[in-house]
Design a protein around this motif. Structure first.
Motif, PDB file in Angstrom:
ATOM      1  N   SER A  98       0.849  -1.199   0.000  1.00  0.00           N
ATOM      2  CA  SER A  98       0.000   0.000   0.000  1.00  0.00           C
ATOM      3  C   SER A  98       0.881   1.244   0.000  1.00  0.00           C
ATOM      4  O   SER A  98       1.785   1.372   0.832  1.00  0.00           O
ATOM      5  CB  SER A  98      -0.910   0.015   1.231  1.00  0.00           C
ATOM      6  OG  SER A  98      -1.751  -1.121   1.242  1.00  0.00           O
ATOM      7  N   VAL A  99       0.612   2.141  -0.937  1.00  0.00           N
ATOM      8  CA  VAL A  99       1.382   3.373  -1.057  1.00  0.00           C
ATOM      9  C   VAL A  99       0.416   4.538  -1.203  1.00  0.00           C
ATOM     10  O   VAL A  99      -0.517   4.476  -2.009  1.00  0.00           O
ATOM     11  CB  VAL A  99       2.329   3.334  -2.282  1.00  0.00           C
ATOM     12  CG1 VAL A  99       3.109   4.638  -2.387  1.00  0.00           C
ATOM     13  CG2 VAL A  99       3.273   2.146  -2.192  1.00  0.00           C
ATOM     14  N   ALA A 100       0.635   5.585  -0.411  1.00  0.00           N
ATOM     15  CA  ALA A 100      -0.184   6.792  -0.514  1.00  0.00           C
ATOM     16  C   ALA A 100       0.698   7.926  -1.040  1.00  0.00           C
ATOM     17  O   ALA A 100       1.536   8.463  -0.316  1.00  0.00           O
ATOM     18  CB  ALA A 100      -0.777   7.162   0.845  1.00  0.00           C
ATOM     19  N   LYS A 101       0.546   8.240  -2.313  1.00  0.00           N
ATOM     20  CA  LYS A 101       1.356   9.301  -2.918  1.00  0.00           C
ATOM     21  C   LYS A 101       0.820   9.606  -4.314  1.00  0.00           C
ATOM     22  O   LYS A 101      -0.029   8.879  -4.845  1.00  0.00           O
ATOM     23  CB  LYS A 101       2.825   8.892  -3.025  1.00  0.00           C
ATOM     24  CG  LYS A 101       3.064   7.719  -3.967  1.00  0.00           C
ATOM     25  CD  LYS A 101       4.557   7.403  -4.120  1.00  0.00           C
ATOM     26  CE  LYS A 101       5.309   8.516  -4.774  1.00  0.00           C
ATOM     27  NZ  LYS A 101       6.728   8.183  -5.006  1.00  0.00           N
ATOM     28  N   ILE A 102       1.342  10.651  -4.909  1.00  0.00           N
ATOM     29  CA  ILE A 102       1.077  10.966  -6.310  1.00  0.00           C
ATOM     30  C   ILE A 102       2.324  10.612  -7.097  1.00  0.00           C
ATOM     31  O   ILE A 102       3.433  11.055  -6.774  1.00  0.00           O
ATOM     32  CB  ILE A 102       0.736  12.457  -6.493  1.00  0.00           C
ATOM     33  CG1 ILE A 102      -0.564  12.808  -5.771  1.00  0.00           C
ATOM     34  CG2 ILE A 102       0.609  12.790  -7.979  1.00  0.00           C
ATOM     35  CD1 ILE A 102      -0.896  14.295  -5.809  1.00  0.00           C
TER      36      ILE A 102
ATOM     37  N   ASN B 111      -1.196  -7.563  -9.306  1.00  0.00           N
ATOM     38  CA  ASN B 111      -2.257  -6.652  -9.735  1.00  0.00           C
ATOM     39  C   ASN B 111      -1.947  -5.212  -9.334  1.00  0.00           C
ATOM     40  O   ASN B 111      -1.145  -4.962  -8.419  1.00  0.00           O
ATOM     41  CB  ASN B 111      -3.588  -7.073  -9.086  1.00  0.00           C
ATOM     42  CG  ASN B 111      -3.922  -8.525  -9.360  1.00  0.00           C
ATOM     43  OD1 ASN B 111      -4.162  -8.925 -10.479  1.00  0.00           O
ATOM     44  ND2 ASN B 111      -3.941  -9.335  -8.294  1.00  0.00           N
ATOM     45  N   ILE B 112      -2.633  -4.274  -9.991  1.00  0.00           N
ATOM     46  CA  ILE B 112      -2.510  -2.855  -9.655  1.00  0.00           C
ATOM     47  C   ILE B 112      -3.904  -2.312  -9.377  1.00  0.00           C
ATOM     48  O   ILE B 112      -4.798  -2.419 -10.222  1.00  0.00           O
ATOM     49  CB  ILE B 112      -1.858  -2.058 -10.797  1.00  0.00           C
ATOM     50  CG1 ILE B 112      -0.410  -2.510 -10.992  1.00  0.00           C
ATOM     51  CG2 ILE B 112      -1.925  -0.555 -10.514  1.00  0.00           C
ATOM     52  CD1 ILE B 112       0.289  -1.834 -12.166  1.00  0.00           C
ATOM     53  N   PHE B 113      -4.082  -1.745  -8.180  1.00  0.00           N
ATOM     54  CA  PHE B 113      -5.339  -1.109  -7.791  1.00  0.00           C
ATOM     55  C   PHE B 113      -5.043   0.345  -7.447  1.00  0.00           C
ATOM     56  O   PHE B 113      -4.215   0.622  -6.573  1.00  0.00           O
ATOM     57  CB  PHE B 113      -5.964  -1.821  -6.586  1.00  0.00           C
ATOM     58  CG  PHE B 113      -6.124  -3.309  -6.768  1.00  0.00           C
ATOM     59  CD1 PHE B 113      -7.138  -3.825  -7.560  1.00  0.00           C
ATOM     60  CD2 PHE B 113      -5.238  -4.196  -6.158  1.00  0.00           C
ATOM     61  CE1 PHE B 113      -7.283  -5.185  -7.734  1.00  0.00           C
ATOM     62  CE2 PHE B 113      -5.379  -5.562  -6.326  1.00  0.00           C
ATOM     63  CZ  PHE B 113      -6.401  -6.068  -7.115  1.00  0.00           C
ATOM     64  N   ILE B 114      -5.704   1.263  -8.125  1.00  0.00           N
ATOM     65  CA  ILE B 114      -5.441   2.685  -7.935  1.00  0.00           C
ATOM     66  C   ILE B 114      -6.698   3.379  -7.450  1.00  0.00           C
ATOM     67  O   ILE B 114      -7.706   3.425  -8.167  1.00  0.00           O
ATOM     68  CB  ILE B 114      -4.951   3.333  -9.247  1.00  0.00           C
ATOM     69  CG1 ILE B 114      -3.653   2.664  -9.713  1.00  0.00           C
ATOM     70  CG2 ILE B 114      -4.743   4.834  -9.066  1.00  0.00           C
ATOM     71  CD1 ILE B 114      -3.175   3.126 -11.071  1.00  0.00           C
TER      72      ILE B 114
ATOM     73  N   ASP C  55       1.333  -7.244  -5.340  1.00  0.00           N
ATOM     74  CA  ASP C  55       0.214  -6.389  -5.741  1.00  0.00           C
ATOM     75  C   ASP C  55       0.458  -4.972  -5.246  1.00  0.00           C
ATOM     76  O   ASP C  55       1.022  -4.764  -4.166  1.00  0.00           O
ATOM     77  CB  ASP C  55      -1.103  -6.900  -5.149  1.00  0.00           C
ATOM     78  CG  ASP C  55      -1.529  -8.238  -5.740  1.00  0.00           C
ATOM     79  OD1 ASP C  55      -0.935  -8.650  -6.747  1.00  0.00           O
ATOM     80  OD2 ASP C  55      -2.448  -8.860  -5.191  1.00  0.00           O
ATOM     81  N   LEU C  56      -0.019  -3.998  -6.004  1.00  0.00           N
ATOM     82  CA  LEU C  56       0.116  -2.596  -5.622  1.00  0.00           C
ATOM     83  C   LEU C  56      -1.250  -1.991  -5.347  1.00  0.00           C
ATOM     84  O   LEU C  56      -2.149  -2.083  -6.194  1.00  0.00           O
ATOM     85  CB  LEU C  56       0.810  -1.791  -6.730  1.00  0.00           C
ATOM     86  CG  LEU C  56       0.804  -0.270  -6.556  1.00  0.00           C
ATOM     87  CD1 LEU C  56       1.576   0.152  -5.311  1.00  0.00           C
ATOM     88  CD2 LEU C  56       1.355   0.429  -7.801  1.00  0.00           C
ATOM     89  N   LEU C  57      -1.403  -1.385  -4.182  1.00  0.00           N
ATOM     90  CA  LEU C  57      -2.578  -0.578  -3.864  1.00  0.00           C
ATOM     91  C   LEU C  57      -2.092   0.857  -3.723  1.00  0.00           C
ATOM     92  O   LEU C  57      -1.443   1.202  -2.730  1.00  0.00           O
ATOM     93  CB  LEU C  57      -3.241  -1.052  -2.574  1.00  0.00           C
ATOM     94  CG  LEU C  57      -4.373  -0.158  -2.040  1.00  0.00           C
ATOM     95  CD1 LEU C  57      -5.502  -0.043  -3.055  1.00  0.00           C
ATOM     96  CD2 LEU C  57      -4.900  -0.687  -0.708  1.00  0.00           C
ATOM     97  N   LEU C  58      -2.379   1.665  -4.726  1.00  0.00           N
ATOM     98  CA  LEU C  58      -1.939   3.062  -4.721  1.00  0.00           C
ATOM     99  C   LEU C  58      -3.100   3.958  -4.349  1.00  0.00           C
ATOM    100  O   LEU C  58      -4.130   3.969  -5.025  1.00  0.00           O
ATOM    101  CB  LEU C  58      -1.397   3.456  -6.100  1.00  0.00           C
ATOM    102  CG  LEU C  58      -0.999   4.930  -6.256  1.00  0.00           C
ATOM    103  CD1 LEU C  58       0.182   5.274  -5.344  1.00  0.00           C
ATOM    104  CD2 LEU C  58      -0.674   5.250  -7.707  1.00  0.00           C
TER     105      LEU C  58
END
Length: 217
Positions: free
Chosen positions: A97-101, A131-134, A113-116
């Motif tokens: 999990s990443v919180a950024k722009i 997977n990628i979840f944005i 997997d990426l949770l942005l």
């Protein structure tokens, strides 16, 4: 020792010494019914249980079995792995999990997997082994399943990418009218090996194993 339609399965004792294991295996395989010089190759599947073998030890086993004429090792399975293998497996299966722009020129790369939580701006790139979840707008490049996983998906709150890639398949999202973009969308590889963008709700049918845990209320 058990014969199956897939060949010969050997369950090896994981409590004795390795040298004793080699000796006993050699005795068991000598003169067994599967050792037929004129017969077809028989696949051998080794089940090690709670025993870890080095690469040299695995090669010793393969050599011993290959010496029995028409026997060949097809697989070696163990319940044990090294710390490095465990860490690699964890990286490939965890959700990061990443919180950024992600801004122009930036690349965000994860093994699993990426949770942005944020946007991917034009010129920005996100890459994931899974997977990628944005939860935001995808306006840059997204590459899911970068290690060859064609079952991977890309989902975004706003799907306006410059480019989509899943495994080795690449394209850009189709153009939509602004009023049509009123729900989250997902991208996946269809039966024709093409990337398709559709409603997020379809994922439960397209990838039923995507959610590992289902909570009941």
């Amino acid at each position: 020792m058990k014969g199956t339609k897939d060949g010969l399965t050997l369950h090896l004792d994981d409590t004795c010494s390795y040298d004793d294991l080699l000796t006993e295996l050699d005795e068991k395989l000598t003169g067994n019914e599967y050792q037929n010089v004129d017969g077809p190759l028989v696949s051998v599947h080794l089940k090690l249980g709670n025993r870890y073998l080095t690469q040299d030890q695995e090669e010793q086993l393969r050599t011993l079995i290959r010496a029995k004429k028409n026997l060949v090792v097809a697989s070696i399975d163990s319940n044990v792995m090294t710390k490095e293998e465990a860490l690699e497996w964890k990286q490939k299966t965890e959700v990061v999990s990443v919180a950024k722009i992600v801004r122009s020129g930036q690349v965000l790369h994860v093994h699993g997997d990426l949770l942005l939580i944020g946007d991917v701006n034009p010129g920005g790139t996100v890459v994931a082994g899974g997977n990628i979840f944005i939860l935001g707008a995808l306006r840059g490049v997204a590459h899911a399943g970068c290690y060859g996983n064609k079952e991977a998906v890309i989902a975004a709150s706003i799907m306006k990418p410059m480019q989509l890639r899943i495994s080795d398949v690449m394209n850009r999202a189709p153009d939509y009218k602004a009023e049509e973009r009123n729900e989250m969308e997902c991208a996946y590889i269809d039966d024709n090996d093409q990337i398709v963008v559709d409603r997020l709700q379809l994922l439960t049918h397209l990838r039923p194993n995507l959610t590992r845990l289902e909570r009941r209320f």
